[in-house]
Design an enzyme around this catalytic site. Structure first.
Site, mmCIF file in Angstrom:
data_model
loop_
_atom_site.group_PDB
_atom_site.id
_atom_site.type_symbol
_atom_site.label_atom_id
_atom_site.label_comp_id
_atom_site.label_asym_id
_atom_site.label_seq_id
_atom_site.Cartn_x
_atom_site.Cartn_y
_atom_site.Cartn_z
ATOM 1 N N PHE A 180 -25.147 42.842 2.194
ATOM 2 C CA PHE A 180 -25.073 44.298 2.097
ATOM 3 C C PHE A 180 -25.282 44.864 3.504
ATOM 4 C CE2 PHE A 180 -26.779 48.512 1.154
ATOM 5 C CZ PHE A 180 -25.923 48.939 0.154
ATOM 6 N N ASP A 236 -33.918 38.970 -0.036
ATOM 7 C CA ASP A 236 -33.593 40.306 -0.527
ATOM 8 C C ASP A 236 -33.282 40.172 -2.020
ATOM 9 O OD1 ASP A 236 -32.233 42.631 -1.359
ATOM 10 O OD2 ASP A 236 -31.679 43.081 0.708
ATOM 11 N N TYR A 247 -34.245 50.859 -8.094
ATOM 12 C CA TYR A 247 -33.355 51.793 -8.807
ATOM 13 C C TYR A 247 -32.155 51.082 -9.422
ATOM 14 C CZ TYR A 247 -31.327 51.712 -4.064
ATOM 15 O OH TYR A 247 -30.838 51.314 -2.852
ATOM 16 N N LYS A 248 -32.027 49.760 -9.223
ATOM 17 C CA LYS A 248 -30.902 49.027 -9.813
ATOM 18 C C LYS A 248 -31.338 48.503 -11.190
ATOM 19 C CE LYS A 248 -28.861 48.352 -5.303
ATOM 20 N NZ LYS A 248 -28.850 47.572 -4.066
ATOM 21 N N ARG A 308 -16.305 45.716 -9.603
ATOM 22 C CA ARG A 308 -17.620 45.148 -9.880
ATOM 23 C C ARG A 308 -18.160 45.681 -11.202
ATOM 24 N NH1 ARG A 308 -22.851 45.984 -6.054
ATOM 25 N NH2 ARG A 308 -22.593 48.081 -6.859
HETATM 26 C C1 LIG Z 1 -28.873 48.161 -2.840
HETATM 27 C C2 LIG Z 1 -29.200 47.295 -1.670
HETATM 28 C C3 LIG Z 1 -29.915 47.806 -0.574
HETATM 29 C C4 LIG Z 1 -30.314 49.244 -0.564
HETATM 30 O O1 LIG Z 1 -31.062 49.644 0.553
HETATM 31 P P1 LIG Z 1 -31.667 51.107 0.559
HETATM 32 O O2 LIG Z 1 -32.572 51.136 1.725
HETATM 33 O O3 LIG Z 1 -32.357 51.331 -0.756
HETATM 34 O O4 LIG Z 1 -30.533 52.089 0.689
HETATM 35 C C5 LIG Z 1 -30.243 46.936 0.455
HETATM 36 N N1 LIG Z 1 -29.863 45.626 0.430
HETATM 37 C C6 LIG Z 1 -29.161 45.122 -0.604
HETATM 38 C C7 LIG Z 1 -28.764 43.683 -0.608
HETATM 39 C C8 LIG Z 1 -28.795 45.942 -1.669
HETATM 40 O O5 LIG Z 1 -28.083 45.445 -2.681
#
Ligand SMILES: *Cc1c(COP(=O)(O)O)cnc(C)c1O
Length: 413
Positions: free
Chosen positions: A127, A199, A224-225, A372
Protein backbone atom coordinates in the site's frame (compact mmCIF):
# COMPACT_ATOMS: atom_id res chain seq x y z
CA UNK A 1 -18.76 -30.55 -10.48
CA UNK A 2 -22.31 -29.32 -9.97
CA UNK A 3 -22.66 -25.60 -9.35
CA UNK A 4 -23.91 -24.49 -5.98
CA UNK A 5 -27.45 -23.09 -6.06
CA UNK A 6 -29.06 -20.20 -4.20
CA UNK A 7 -31.03 -22.78 -2.18
CA UNK A 8 -27.76 -24.42 -1.11
CA UNK A 9 -26.56 -21.01 0.05
CA UNK A 10 -29.73 -20.41 2.05
CA UNK A 11 -29.16 -23.76 3.78
CA UNK A 12 -25.59 -22.79 4.62
CA UNK A 13 -26.90 -19.53 6.12
CA UNK A 14 -29.44 -21.38 8.23
CA UNK A 15 -26.66 -23.55 9.69
CA UNK A 16 -24.09 -20.72 10.06
CA UNK A 17 -23.00 -20.18 13.70
CA UNK A 18 -21.96 -16.59 12.87
CA UNK A 19 -25.32 -15.68 11.29
CA UNK A 20 -26.72 -13.92 14.42
CA UNK A 21 -23.96 -11.28 14.23
CA UNK A 22 -25.47 -9.83 11.05
CA UNK A 23 -28.27 -8.34 13.15
CA UNK A 24 -25.72 -6.35 15.14
CA UNK A 25 -24.81 -4.20 12.13
CA UNK A 26 -26.59 -1.43 10.24
CA UNK A 27 -26.88 -2.63 6.64
CA UNK A 28 -28.86 -0.58 4.10
CA UNK A 29 -31.64 -2.38 2.23
CA UNK A 30 -30.76 -3.53 -1.26
CA UNK A 31 -27.02 -3.40 -0.68
CA UNK A 32 -24.57 -6.29 -0.74
CA UNK A 33 -21.51 -4.84 0.91
CA UNK A 34 -18.24 -6.31 -0.34
CA UNK A 35 -16.09 -3.38 0.74
CA UNK A 36 -15.76 -4.07 4.46
CA UNK A 37 -12.02 -4.41 3.81
CA UNK A 38 -11.99 -0.69 3.05
CA UNK A 39 -14.58 0.67 5.51
CA UNK A 40 -16.37 -1.80 7.76
CA UNK A 41 -20.13 -1.54 8.38
CA UNK A 42 -21.56 0.32 11.37
CA UNK A 43 -22.12 -1.79 14.52
CA UNK A 44 -25.55 -0.95 15.97
CA UNK A 45 -23.97 -0.45 19.39
CA UNK A 46 -21.61 2.29 18.17
CA UNK A 47 -23.91 5.36 17.93
CA UNK A 48 -25.12 4.85 21.51
CA UNK A 49 -21.55 4.58 22.81
CA UNK A 50 -20.51 7.71 20.96
CA UNK A 51 -23.58 9.61 22.17
CA UNK A 52 -22.89 8.51 25.75
CA UNK A 53 -19.33 9.75 25.55
CA UNK A 54 -20.44 13.09 24.20
CA UNK A 55 -23.47 13.69 26.39
CA UNK A 56 -22.53 12.10 29.69
CA UNK A 57 -18.75 11.79 29.84
CA UNK A 58 -18.05 15.11 28.13
CA UNK A 59 -21.27 17.07 28.61
CA UNK A 60 -21.96 16.27 32.25
CA UNK A 61 -18.70 15.05 33.77
CA UNK A 62 -16.39 17.36 31.83
CA UNK A 63 -12.68 17.12 32.61
CA UNK A 64 -13.30 14.65 35.47
CA UNK A 65 -13.81 12.00 32.78
CA UNK A 66 -10.06 11.72 32.24
CA UNK A 67 -10.15 9.78 35.51
CA UNK A 68 -13.76 8.69 36.00
CA UNK A 69 -14.42 7.47 32.44
CA UNK A 70 -10.94 6.05 31.91
CA UNK A 71 -10.02 8.48 29.17
CA UNK A 72 -6.33 8.61 30.11
CA UNK A 73 -5.95 4.84 29.90
CA UNK A 74 -8.12 4.39 26.80
CA UNK A 75 -5.14 3.64 24.46
CA UNK A 76 -4.21 0.79 26.81
CA UNK A 77 -7.68 -0.54 27.62
CA UNK A 78 -8.53 -0.61 23.91
CA UNK A 79 -5.12 -2.17 23.19
CA UNK A 80 -5.87 -4.91 25.72
CA UNK A 81 -9.23 -5.58 24.06
CA UNK A 82 -7.58 -5.74 20.65
CA UNK A 83 -4.66 -7.92 21.79
CA UNK A 84 -6.46 -11.30 21.54
CA UNK A 85 -7.26 -10.58 17.88
CA UNK A 86 -3.55 -10.32 17.07
CA UNK A 87 -2.19 -12.95 19.46
CA UNK A 88 -0.48 -10.45 21.74
CA UNK A 89 -0.33 -9.93 25.49
CA UNK A 90 -2.65 -7.11 26.65
CA UNK A 91 0.26 -4.78 27.50
CA UNK A 92 1.90 -5.18 24.08
CA UNK A 93 -0.77 -3.27 22.14
CA UNK A 94 -1.73 0.40 22.31
CA UNK A 95 -4.41 2.14 20.28
CA UNK A 96 -3.62 5.59 18.98
CA UNK A 97 -2.78 7.80 16.02
CA UNK A 98 -3.11 6.57 12.45
CA UNK A 99 -1.49 3.69 10.61
CA UNK A 100 0.80 6.00 8.64
CA UNK A 101 2.12 7.70 11.81
CA UNK A 102 2.53 4.35 13.55
CA UNK A 103 4.47 2.96 10.59
CA UNK A 104 6.83 5.92 10.86
CA UNK A 105 7.39 5.21 14.55
CA UNK A 106 8.01 1.49 13.97
CA UNK A 107 10.44 1.91 11.08
CA UNK A 108 12.53 4.47 12.93
CA UNK A 109 12.45 2.49 16.19
CA UNK A 110 13.71 -0.57 14.28
CA UNK A 111 16.51 1.41 12.61
CA UNK A 112 17.59 2.75 16.01
CA UNK A 113 17.71 -0.78 17.44
CA UNK A 114 20.14 -1.85 14.71
CA UNK A 115 22.55 1.11 14.35
CA UNK A 116 25.11 -0.84 12.30
CA UNK A 117 22.55 -1.86 9.66
CA UNK A 118 21.16 0.80 7.35
CA UNK A 119 18.68 -0.88 5.02
CA UNK A 120 14.91 -1.21 5.35
CA UNK A 121 13.35 -3.81 3.07
CA UNK A 122 9.82 -3.17 1.89
CA UNK A 123 7.62 -4.74 -0.74
CA UNK A 124 7.20 -3.38 -4.26
CA UNK A 125 3.42 -3.76 -4.26
CA UNK A 126 2.67 -2.58 -0.75
CA UNK A 127 0.00 0.00 0.00
CA UNK A 128 1.55 3.32 -1.03
CA UNK A 129 1.59 4.92 2.41
CA UNK A 130 3.84 2.11 3.68
CA UNK A 131 6.25 2.90 0.85
CA UNK A 132 6.04 6.68 1.27
CA UNK A 133 6.48 6.54 5.04
CA UNK A 134 9.48 4.23 4.64
CA UNK A 135 10.97 6.67 2.14
CA UNK A 136 10.53 9.53 4.60
CA UNK A 137 11.92 7.55 7.52
CA UNK A 138 15.06 6.26 5.79
CA UNK A 139 15.80 9.71 4.41
CA UNK A 140 15.66 11.14 7.91
CA UNK A 141 17.84 8.36 9.34
CA UNK A 142 20.51 8.32 6.61
CA UNK A 143 19.41 4.80 5.68
CA UNK A 144 18.25 3.30 2.39
CA UNK A 145 15.23 1.38 1.25
CA UNK A 146 15.15 -1.79 -0.86
CA UNK A 147 11.94 -3.17 -2.35
CA UNK A 148 11.29 -6.81 -3.11
CA UNK A 149 8.52 -9.15 -4.12
CA UNK A 150 8.10 -11.03 -0.82
CA UNK A 151 6.30 -13.93 -2.49
CA UNK A 152 9.41 -14.92 -4.47
CA UNK A 153 13.13 -15.49 -3.78
CA UNK A 154 13.98 -11.75 -3.65
CA UNK A 155 13.44 -11.37 0.09
CA UNK A 156 15.99 -14.04 0.96
CA UNK A 157 18.45 -12.47 -1.50
CA UNK A 158 18.03 -9.02 0.07
CA UNK A 159 18.55 -10.44 3.57
CA UNK A 160 21.72 -12.26 2.52
CA UNK A 161 23.53 -8.92 2.11
CA UNK A 162 23.68 -8.70 5.93
CA UNK A 163 22.93 -4.97 6.07
CA UNK A 164 19.16 -5.13 6.62
CA UNK A 165 17.91 -3.53 9.84
CA UNK A 166 14.22 -4.24 9.34
CA UNK A 167 11.68 -5.71 6.97
CA UNK A 168 8.21 -4.20 6.62
CA UNK A 169 5.56 -6.35 4.96
CA UNK A 170 1.79 -6.52 4.82
CA UNK A 171 0.32 -9.72 6.25
CA UNK A 172 -2.35 -9.60 3.52
CA UNK A 173 -1.64 -7.72 0.30
CA UNK A 174 -4.26 -4.97 -0.08
CA UNK A 175 -4.55 -5.45 -3.82
CA UNK A 176 -4.02 -9.15 -4.52
CA UNK A 177 -5.31 -10.50 -1.21
CA UNK A 178 -2.24 -12.77 -0.86
CA UNK A 179 -1.78 -13.97 2.74
CA UNK A 180 1.83 -14.24 3.87
CA UNK A 181 3.34 -16.94 6.08
CA UNK A 182 4.00 -14.69 9.07
CA UNK A 183 5.76 -17.32 11.14
CA UNK A 184 8.06 -18.53 8.34
CA UNK A 185 8.98 -15.06 7.06
CA UNK A 186 9.59 -13.68 10.55
CA UNK A 187 11.90 -16.62 11.30
CA UNK A 188 13.85 -16.04 8.09
CA UNK A 189 14.17 -12.32 8.81
CA UNK A 190 15.38 -12.98 12.36
CA UNK A 191 17.88 -15.57 11.15
CA UNK A 192 19.46 -12.83 9.06
CA UNK A 193 19.73 -10.57 12.11
CA UNK A 194 16.98 -8.14 11.06
CA UNK A 195 13.78 -7.05 12.81
CA UNK A 196 10.29 -7.72 11.48
CA UNK A 197 7.47 -5.17 11.22
CA UNK A 198 4.07 -6.44 10.11
CA UNK A 199 1.27 -4.32 8.67
CA UNK A 200 -2.01 -5.96 9.67
CA UNK A 201 -4.42 -3.53 7.97
CA UNK A 202 -5.94 -6.21 5.75
CA UNK A 203 -5.77 -9.12 8.15
CA UNK A 204 -6.83 -7.95 11.61
CA UNK A 205 -10.43 -8.99 12.23
CA UNK A 206 -10.41 -11.28 9.21
CA UNK A 207 -7.58 -13.76 9.69
CA UNK A 208 -6.29 -15.36 12.92
CA UNK A 209 -2.99 -13.72 13.90
CA UNK A 210 -0.40 -14.86 16.46
CA UNK A 211 2.13 -12.03 16.71
CA UNK A 212 3.81 -13.31 19.88
CA UNK A 213 3.96 -16.96 18.86
CA UNK A 214 5.21 -16.04 15.39
CA UNK A 215 7.88 -13.73 16.78
CA UNK A 216 6.99 -10.32 15.32
CA UNK A 217 8.94 -7.36 16.68
CA UNK A 218 6.53 -4.58 15.75
CA UNK A 219 3.16 -4.41 14.04
CA UNK A 220 0.66 -1.76 13.06
CA UNK A 221 -2.89 -1.94 11.79
CA UNK A 222 -5.97 0.12 11.20
CA UNK A 223 -9.35 -0.39 12.82
CA UNK A 224 -11.75 1.02 10.23
CA UNK A 225 -11.51 -1.98 7.86
CA UNK A 226 -12.46 -5.44 9.19
CA UNK A 227 -12.68 -4.04 12.74
CA UNK A 228 -15.62 -1.77 11.79
CA UNK A 229 -14.57 1.20 13.95
CA UNK A 230 -15.65 3.89 11.53
CA UNK A 231 -14.08 6.38 9.10
CA UNK A 232 -10.70 7.66 10.26
CA UNK A 233 -10.78 5.54 13.43
CA UNK A 234 -7.47 5.33 15.33
CA UNK A 235 -4.89 2.68 14.53
CA UNK A 236 -2.82 0.49 16.83
CA UNK A 237 0.80 -0.38 17.50
CA UNK A 238 2.15 -3.71 18.71
CA UNK A 239 5.51 -3.67 20.44
CA UNK A 240 6.91 -7.04 21.52
CA UNK A 241 7.65 -7.03 25.23
CA UNK A 242 11.38 -7.64 24.67
CA UNK A 243 11.58 -4.16 23.08
CA UNK A 244 9.61 -2.28 25.75
CA UNK A 245 12.66 -0.88 27.49
CA UNK A 246 14.75 -0.18 24.40
CA UNK A 247 12.67 0.71 21.34
CA UNK A 248 12.78 4.47 20.77
CA UNK A 249 10.20 6.01 18.49
CA UNK A 250 10.65 9.52 17.16
CA UNK A 251 7.32 11.16 18.08
CA UNK A 252 8.32 11.36 21.74
CA UNK A 253 5.27 13.06 23.16
CA UNK A 254 3.99 13.29 26.70
CA UNK A 255 1.61 10.31 26.52
CA UNK A 256 4.67 8.06 26.13
CA UNK A 257 6.44 9.53 29.16
CA UNK A 258 7.16 7.49 32.28
CA UNK A 259 5.64 10.17 34.56
CA UNK A 260 3.59 12.48 32.35
CA UNK A 261 2.04 14.39 35.23
CA UNK A 262 5.41 15.41 36.67
CA UNK A 263 5.52 17.84 33.72
CA UNK A 264 9.32 17.78 33.69
CA UNK A 265 11.42 19.13 30.84
CA UNK A 266 13.07 15.90 29.75
CA UNK A 267 11.59 13.00 27.87
CA UNK A 268 11.88 9.71 29.77
CA UNK A 269 9.89 7.01 27.94
CA UNK A 270 7.83 4.54 29.95
CA UNK A 271 9.01 0.90 29.81
CA UNK A 272 5.84 -0.44 28.16
CA UNK A 273 4.22 -0.34 24.74
CA UNK A 274 2.82 3.04 25.82
CA UNK A 275 6.13 4.58 24.79
CA UNK A 276 4.70 4.34 21.27
CA UNK A 277 2.02 6.87 22.19
CA UNK A 278 2.54 10.54 21.46
CA UNK A 279 -0.30 12.89 22.42
CA UNK A 280 -4.01 13.02 23.18
CA UNK A 281 -6.24 10.65 21.27
CA UNK A 282 -9.60 11.07 19.50
CA UNK A 283 -11.78 9.77 22.31
CA UNK A 284 -15.03 10.20 20.38
CA UNK A 285 -13.70 7.86 17.71
CA UNK A 286 -12.33 5.56 20.42
CA UNK A 287 -15.90 5.06 21.68
CA UNK A 288 -16.98 3.59 18.33
CA UNK A 289 -13.91 1.34 18.29
CA UNK A 290 -14.73 0.11 21.79
CA UNK A 291 -18.25 -0.88 20.69
CA UNK A 292 -16.75 -2.91 17.87
CA UNK A 293 -14.08 -4.56 20.02
CA UNK A 294 -16.71 -5.56 22.58
CA UNK A 295 -18.56 -7.28 19.75
CA UNK A 296 -15.37 -9.06 18.63
CA UNK A 297 -14.85 -10.31 22.20
CA UNK A 298 -17.77 -12.68 21.50
CA UNK A 299 -16.39 -13.82 18.12
CA UNK A 300 -14.42 -17.00 17.54
CA UNK A 301 -11.83 -16.01 14.90
CA UNK A 302 -11.46 -19.63 13.74
CA UNK A 303 -15.11 -19.59 12.70
CA UNK A 304 -14.57 -16.26 10.96
CA UNK A 305 -11.68 -17.75 9.03
CA UNK A 306 -13.66 -20.89 8.09
CA UNK A 307 -16.56 -18.82 6.77
CA UNK A 308 -14.24 -16.39 5.02
CA UNK A 309 -12.49 -19.22 3.18
CA UNK A 310 -15.84 -20.78 2.24
CA UNK A 311 -17.10 -17.44 0.91
CA UNK A 312 -14.04 -16.52 -1.13
CA UNK A 313 -13.91 -20.05 -2.52
CA UNK A 314 -17.58 -19.84 -3.49
CA UNK A 315 -17.17 -16.42 -5.12
CA UNK A 316 -14.19 -17.59 -7.17
CA UNK A 317 -16.15 -20.63 -8.41
CA UNK A 318 -19.34 -18.73 -9.15
CA UNK A 319 -17.64 -15.87 -11.02
CA UNK A 320 -15.50 -18.17 -13.18
CA UNK A 321 -18.00 -17.93 -16.10
CA UNK A 322 -17.27 -14.16 -16.32
CA UNK A 323 -13.84 -15.08 -17.69
CA UNK A 324 -11.93 -12.59 -15.54
CA UNK A 325 -8.37 -13.17 -14.36
CA UNK A 326 -7.92 -14.39 -10.79
CA UNK A 327 -5.38 -12.12 -9.09
CA UNK A 328 -5.88 -13.65 -5.64
CA UNK A 329 -4.03 -16.90 -4.87
CA UNK A 330 -6.18 -19.93 -5.78
CA UNK A 331 -4.92 -21.77 -2.71
CA UNK A 332 -7.19 -20.77 0.21
CA UNK A 333 -4.27 -21.13 2.63
CA UNK A 334 -2.53 -18.27 0.88
CA UNK A 335 -5.57 -16.01 0.62
CA UNK A 336 -6.88 -13.32 2.95
CA UNK A 337 -10.56 -12.44 3.10
CA UNK A 338 -10.86 -10.90 -0.35
CA UNK A 339 -11.04 -11.86 -3.99
CA UNK A 340 -9.25 -9.72 -6.57
CA UNK A 341 -10.09 -10.13 -10.23
CA UNK A 342 -8.71 -8.44 -13.32
CA UNK A 343 -10.53 -7.66 -16.54
CA UNK A 344 -8.61 -8.45 -19.76
CA UNK A 345 -9.60 -4.99 -21.05
CA UNK A 346 -7.79 -2.56 -18.70
CA UNK A 347 -10.41 0.11 -19.43
CA UNK A 348 -13.22 -2.17 -18.25
CA UNK A 349 -12.26 -2.66 -14.60
CA UNK A 350 -13.40 0.65 -13.14
CA UNK A 351 -16.74 0.84 -15.02
CA UNK A 352 -17.49 -2.79 -14.15
CA UNK A 353 -17.24 -1.96 -10.45
CA UNK A 354 -19.45 1.13 -11.01
CA UNK A 355 -22.06 -0.95 -12.84
CA UNK A 356 -22.11 -3.39 -9.92
CA UNK A 357 -22.51 -0.54 -7.43
CA UNK A 358 -25.51 0.67 -9.47
CA UNK A 359 -26.98 -2.81 -8.87
CA UNK A 360 -26.33 -2.50 -5.13
CA UNK A 361 -23.21 -4.69 -5.05
CA UNK A 362 -20.45 -2.58 -3.53
CA UNK A 363 -16.85 -3.59 -4.19
CA UNK A 364 -14.01 -1.33 -5.25
CA UNK A 365 -11.39 -0.78 -7.90
CA UNK A 366 -7.65 -0.52 -7.34
CA UNK A 367 -5.49 0.83 -10.13
CA UNK A 368 -4.26 -0.34 -12.51
CA UNK A 369 -6.75 -3.14 -13.14
CA UNK A 370 -7.98 -4.84 -9.97
CA UNK A 371 -11.64 -5.41 -9.11
CA UNK A 372 -11.61 -6.01 -5.38
CA UNK A 373 -14.25 -7.78 -3.29
CA UNK A 374 -13.92 -8.08 0.47
CA UNK A 375 -15.75 -10.74 2.50
CA UNK A 376 -16.77 -9.96 6.06
CA UNK A 377 -18.15 -13.12 7.68
CA UNK A 378 -19.82 -11.26 10.56
CA UNK A 379 -22.40 -9.55 8.39
CA UNK A 380 -22.42 -11.27 4.99
CA UNK A 381 -24.63 -14.22 4.09
CA UNK A 382 -23.85 -16.97 1.63
CA UNK A 383 -26.88 -15.86 -0.43
CA UNK A 384 -25.20 -12.44 -0.70
CA UNK A 385 -22.13 -14.10 -2.16
CA UNK A 386 -24.34 -15.94 -4.63
CA UNK A 387 -26.24 -12.81 -5.67
CA UNK A 388 -23.08 -10.71 -5.98
CA UNK A 389 -21.35 -13.32 -8.13
CA UNK A 390 -24.44 -13.63 -10.34
CA UNK A 391 -24.54 -9.85 -10.79
CA UNK A 392 -20.86 -9.71 -11.72
CA UNK A 393 -21.21 -12.44 -14.32
CA UNK A 394 -24.19 -10.62 -15.85
CA UNK A 395 -22.48 -7.21 -15.91
CA UNK A 396 -19.48 -8.70 -17.72
CA UNK A 397 -21.47 -10.93 -20.11
CA UNK A 398 -24.00 -8.29 -21.16
CA UNK A 399 -21.46 -5.47 -21.45
CA UNK A 400 -23.63 -3.41 -19.09
CA UNK A 401 -20.44 -1.69 -17.87
CA UNK A 402 -20.06 0.05 -21.26
CA UNK A 403 -22.74 2.59 -20.36
CA UNK A 404 -20.86 5.94 -20.39
CA UNK A 405 -22.18 6.90 -16.95
CA UNK A 406 -20.02 4.18 -15.40
CA UNK A 407 -16.77 5.57 -16.86
CA UNK A 408 -16.74 8.80 -14.89
CA UNK A 409 -14.06 8.64 -12.19
CA UNK A 410 -14.88 9.85 -8.70
CA UNK A 411 -12.22 11.33 -6.43
CA UNK A 412 -12.10 8.19 -4.27
CA UNK A 413 -12.13 4.92 -6.22
C1 LIG B 1 -5.56 0.86 4.70
C2 LIG B 1 -4.07 0.77 4.80
C3 LIG B 1 -3.32 1.82 5.34
C4 LIG B 1 -4.01 3.06 5.79
O1 LIG B 1 -3.17 4.03 6.36
P1 LIG B 1 -3.85 5.31 7.02
O2 LIG B 1 -2.75 5.99 7.72
O3 LIG B 1 -4.95 4.84 7.92
O4 LIG B 1 -4.44 6.15 5.92
C5 LIG B 1 -1.95 1.64 5.47
N1 LIG B 1 -1.34 0.50 5.05
C6 LIG B 1 -2.04 -0.51 4.50
C7 LIG B 1 -1.35 -1.75 4.05
C8 LIG B 1 -3.42 -0.40 4.34
O5 LIG B 1 -4.11 -1.39 3.79
Amino acid sequence: MTQITREDCAKLDAADPLAPFRDEFVLPDGVIYLDGNSLGALPKAAPGRVADLIEREWGRDLVKSWNTAGWWDKPRTLGAKLAPLVGAAPHEVVVGDGTSANLFKAVIAALRLAPDRRVVVGETGNFPTDLYITQGAVELMGATERRVDPDGPELAEALAAGDVAAVLLSHVDYRTGALRDMAGITRMVHDSGALMIWDLCHSVGAVPIELSAWGADFAVGCTYKYLNAGPGAPAFSYVAERHHATARQPLSGWHGHARPFDFTGDYVPVDTASRFLSGSQPLVADAALEASLDLFARVDMRRVREKSVAMTEMFIDLTAPAGLGLVTPRDAERRGSQVALSHPDPEAGYPTVQALIARGVIGDFRAPDVLRFGFTPLYLRYVDVFDAATALVEVVRTGEWRDPRFAERAQVT
